[in-house]
Motif scaffolding. Structure first.
Motif, PDB file in Angstrom:
ATOM      1  N   ASN A   1      48.607 -68.405 -57.044  1.00 45.51           N
ATOM      2  CA  ASN A   1      47.946 -68.877 -55.822  1.00 45.51           C
ATOM      3  C   ASN A   1      48.948 -69.270 -54.747  1.00 45.51           C
ATOM      4  OD1 ASN A   1      45.348 -68.461 -56.775  1.00 45.51           O
ATOM      5  ND2 ASN A   1      45.233 -70.483 -57.696  1.00 45.51           N
ATOM      6  N   ALA A   2      50.046 -69.910 -55.154  1.00 44.93           N
ATOM      7  CA  ALA A   2      51.069 -70.301 -54.179  1.00 44.93           C
ATOM      8  C   ALA A   2      51.697 -69.071 -53.526  1.00 44.93           C
ATOM      9  CB  ALA A   2      52.139 -71.156 -54.848  1.00 44.93           C
ATOM     10  N   LEU A   3      52.086 -68.097 -54.335  1.00 43.20           N
ATOM     11  CA  LEU A   3      52.705 -66.894 -53.776  1.00 43.20           C
ATOM     12  C   LEU A   3      51.738 -66.114 -52.889  1.00 43.20           C
ATOM     13  CD1 LEU A   3      54.862 -65.714 -56.802  1.00 43.20           C
ATOM     14  CD2 LEU A   3      55.681 -66.479 -54.567  1.00 43.20           C
ATOM     15  N   LYS A   4      50.484 -66.028 -53.314  1.00 41.33           N
ATOM     16  CA  LYS A   4      49.490 -65.344 -52.472  1.00 41.33           C
ATOM     17  C   LYS A   4      49.250 -66.119 -51.183  1.00 41.33           C
ATOM     18  CE  LYS A   4      47.147 -62.545 -55.882  1.00 41.33           C
ATOM     19  NZ  LYS A   4      45.860 -62.146 -56.458  1.00 41.33           N
ATOM     20  N   GLY A   5      49.335 -67.439 -51.246  1.00 41.03           N
ATOM     21  CA  GLY A   5      49.201 -68.256 -50.040  1.00 41.03           C
ATOM     22  C   GLY A   5      50.328 -68.011 -49.055  1.00 41.03           C
ATOM     23  N   TYR A   6      51.545 -67.893 -49.550  1.00 38.96           N
ATOM     24  CA  TYR A   6      52.674 -67.575 -48.666  1.00 38.96           C
ATOM     25  C   TYR A   6      52.519 -66.170 -48.103  1.00 38.96           C
ATOM     26  CZ  TYR A   6      55.169 -71.751 -50.181  1.00 38.96           C
ATOM     27  OH  TYR A   6      55.546 -73.053 -50.420  1.00 38.96           O
ATOM     28  N   LYS A   7      52.070 -65.239 -48.938  1.00 39.66           N
ATOM     29  CA  LYS A   7      51.905 -63.855 -48.502  1.00 39.66           C
ATOM     30  C   LYS A   7      50.849 -63.739 -47.403  1.00 39.66           C
ATOM     31  CE  LYS A   7      51.139 -59.203 -50.270  1.00 39.66           C
ATOM     32  NZ  LYS A   7      51.081 -58.374 -51.470  1.00 39.66           N
ATOM     33  N   SER A   8      49.757 -64.483 -47.537  1.00 41.96           N
ATOM     34  CA  SER A   8      48.664 -64.406 -46.556  1.00 41.96           C
ATOM     35  C   SER A   8      48.917 -65.256 -45.313  1.00 41.96           C
ATOM     36  CB  SER A   8      47.358 -64.864 -47.205  1.00 41.96           C
ATOM     37  OG  SER A   8      47.374 -66.269 -47.425  1.00 41.96           O
ATOM     38  N   GLY A   9      49.861 -66.190 -45.407  1.00 41.94           N
ATOM     39  CA  GLY A   9      50.129 -67.090 -44.290  1.00 41.94           C
ATOM     40  C   GLY A   9      49.384 -68.408 -44.393  1.00 41.94           C
ATOM     41  N   ASP A  10      48.562 -68.579 -45.450  1.00 40.39           N
ATOM     42  CA  ASP A  10      47.865 -69.848 -45.642  1.00 40.39           C
ATOM     43  C   ASP A  10      48.835 -70.982 -45.949  1.00 40.39           C
ATOM     44  OD1 ASP A  10      45.402 -68.694 -45.178  1.00 40.39           O
ATOM     45  OD2 ASP A  10      44.954 -68.419 -47.305  1.00 40.39           O
ATOM     46  N   ARG A  11      49.956 -70.658 -46.589  1.00 37.59           N
ATOM     47  CA  ARG A  11      51.030 -71.627 -46.829  1.00 37.59           C
ATOM     48  C   ARG A  11      52.184 -71.217 -45.925  1.00 37.59           C
ATOM     49  NH1 ARG A  11      51.461 -73.428 -53.096  1.00 37.59           N
ATOM     50  NH2 ARG A  11      52.682 -75.028 -52.091  1.00 37.59           N
ATOM     51  N   GLN A  12      52.863 -72.197 -45.352  1.00 34.69           N
ATOM     52  CA  GLN A  12      53.900 -71.926 -44.365  1.00 34.69           C
ATOM     53  C   GLN A  12      55.289 -72.312 -44.855  1.00 34.69           C
ATOM     54  OE1 GLN A  12      53.249 -70.603 -41.101  1.00 34.69           O
ATOM     55  NE2 GLN A  12      51.326 -70.138 -42.137  1.00 34.69           N
ATOM     56  N   HIS A  13      56.161 -71.354 -44.933  1.00 32.23           N
ATOM     57  CA  HIS A  13      57.589 -71.576 -45.131  1.00 32.23           C
ATOM     58  C   HIS A  13      58.263 -70.240 -44.853  1.00 32.23           C
ATOM     59  CE1 HIS A  13      61.499 -72.029 -47.020  1.00 32.23           C
ATOM     60  NE2 HIS A  13      61.343 -73.308 -46.743  1.00 32.23           N
ATOM     61  N   PRO A  14      59.179 -70.171 -43.892  1.00 37.42           N
ATOM     62  CA  PRO A  14      59.759 -68.883 -43.492  1.00 37.42           C
ATOM     63  C   PRO A  14      60.381 -68.090 -44.638  1.00 37.42           C
ATOM     64  CG  PRO A  14      60.409 -70.611 -41.954  1.00 37.42           C
ATOM     65  CD  PRO A  14      59.711 -71.283 -43.095  1.00 37.42           C
ATOM     66  N   THR A  15      61.161 -68.726 -45.476  1.00 42.91           N
ATOM     67  CA  THR A  15      61.819 -68.003 -46.572  1.00 42.91           C
ATOM     68  C   THR A  15      60.800 -67.538 -47.604  1.00 42.91           C
ATOM     69  OG1 THR A  15      63.825 -69.312 -46.250  1.00 42.91           O
ATOM     70  CG2 THR A  15      63.602 -68.150 -48.357  1.00 42.91           C
ATOM     71  N   MET A  16      59.892 -68.414 -47.981  1.00 41.02           N
ATOM     72  CA  MET A  16      58.889 -68.046 -48.975  1.00 41.02           C
ATOM     73  C   MET A  16      57.948 -66.969 -48.446  1.00 41.02           C
ATOM     74  SD  MET A  16      59.533 -69.426 -51.800  1.00 41.02           S
ATOM     75  CE  MET A  16      58.033 -68.811 -52.528  1.00 41.02           C
ATOM     76  N   THR A  17      57.597 -67.042 -47.176  1.00 38.38           N
ATOM     77  CA  THR A  17      56.738 -66.019 -46.580  1.00 38.38           C
ATOM     78  C   THR A  17      57.441 -64.668 -46.604  1.00 38.38           C
ATOM     79  OG1 THR A  17      55.607 -67.623 -45.197  1.00 38.38           O
ATOM     80  CG2 THR A  17      55.500 -65.324 -44.488  1.00 38.38           C
ATOM     81  N   ALA A  18      58.711 -64.657 -46.236  1.00 32.31           N
ATOM     82  CA  ALA A  18      59.477 -63.405 -46.250  1.00 32.31           C
ATOM     83  C   ALA A  18      59.539 -62.811 -47.655  1.00 32.31           C
ATOM     84  CB  ALA A  18      60.881 -63.643 -45.708  1.00 32.31           C
ATOM     85  N   GLN A  19      59.756 -63.660 -48.645  1.00 29.30           N
ATOM     86  CA  GLN A  19      59.811 -63.175 -50.027  1.00 29.30           C
ATOM     87  C   GLN A  19      58.441 -62.662 -50.474  1.00 29.30           C
ATOM     88  OE1 GLN A  19      62.396 -62.835 -52.226  1.00 29.30           O
ATOM     89  NE2 GLN A  19      63.703 -63.352 -50.509  1.00 29.30           N
ATOM     90  N   ALA A  20      57.423 -63.483 -50.286  1.00 28.96           N
ATOM     91  CA  ALA A  20      56.097 -63.160 -50.813  1.00 28.96           C
ATOM     92  C   ALA A  20      55.486 -61.924 -50.165  1.00 28.96           C
ATOM     93  CB  ALA A  20      55.168 -64.354 -50.654  1.00 28.96           C
ATOM     94  N   THR A  21      55.761 -61.697 -48.882  1.00 33.33           N
ATOM     95  CA  THR A  21      55.172 -60.524 -48.233  1.00 33.33           C
ATOM     96  C   THR A  21      55.734 -59.222 -48.789  1.00 33.33           C
ATOM     97  OG1 THR A  21      56.728 -60.683 -46.394  1.00 33.33           O
ATOM     98  CG2 THR A  21      54.560 -61.701 -46.085  1.00 33.33           C
ATOM     99  N   SER A  22      56.871 -59.302 -49.474  1.00 33.77           N
ATOM    100  CA  SER A  22      57.440 -58.085 -50.061  1.00 33.77           C
ATOM    101  C   SER A  22      56.879 -57.807 -51.460  1.00 33.77           C
ATOM    102  CB  SER A  22      58.972 -58.191 -50.129  1.00 33.77           C
ATOM    103  OG  SER A  22      59.370 -59.130 -51.113  1.00 33.77           O
TER     104      SER A  22
END
Length: 88
Positions: free
Chosen positions: A48-69
């Protein structure tokens, strides 16, 4: 529903995660915060945390960059591997 994660496959995929999340006493300088240890966390929480970073529901630049890949299978595999580890 959770995809079936393969911990053995996730081991390799999680290497980049461990570069920050497995370093004792590691914290981010800007913005300043403690980097949480993720070994042994609940698998569903990690997914859920990784999907949250991927979708933008959770905010952190590094985690978002990782999760979107990551694909959904990547996320399931990484979560399965990390959940199977002992917290240190």
């Amino acid at each position: 529903a959770l995809a079936d994660g393969d911990a053995a496959v996730g081991r390799k995929k999680a290497e980049t995660c461990l570069g920050c999340h497995a370093v004792p006493g590691y914290f981010n300088v800007y913005p300043s915060y403690h980097v949480p240890k993720i070994a042994g966390q609940n698998e569903a929480y990690l997914v859920n945390a990784l999907k949250g970073y991927k979708s933008g529901d959770r905010q952190h630049p590094t985690m978002t960059a990782q999760a979107t890949s990551f694909s959904d299978q990547d996320i399931a595999d990484i979560a399965a591997y990390l959940a199977a580890q002992k917290a240190k």
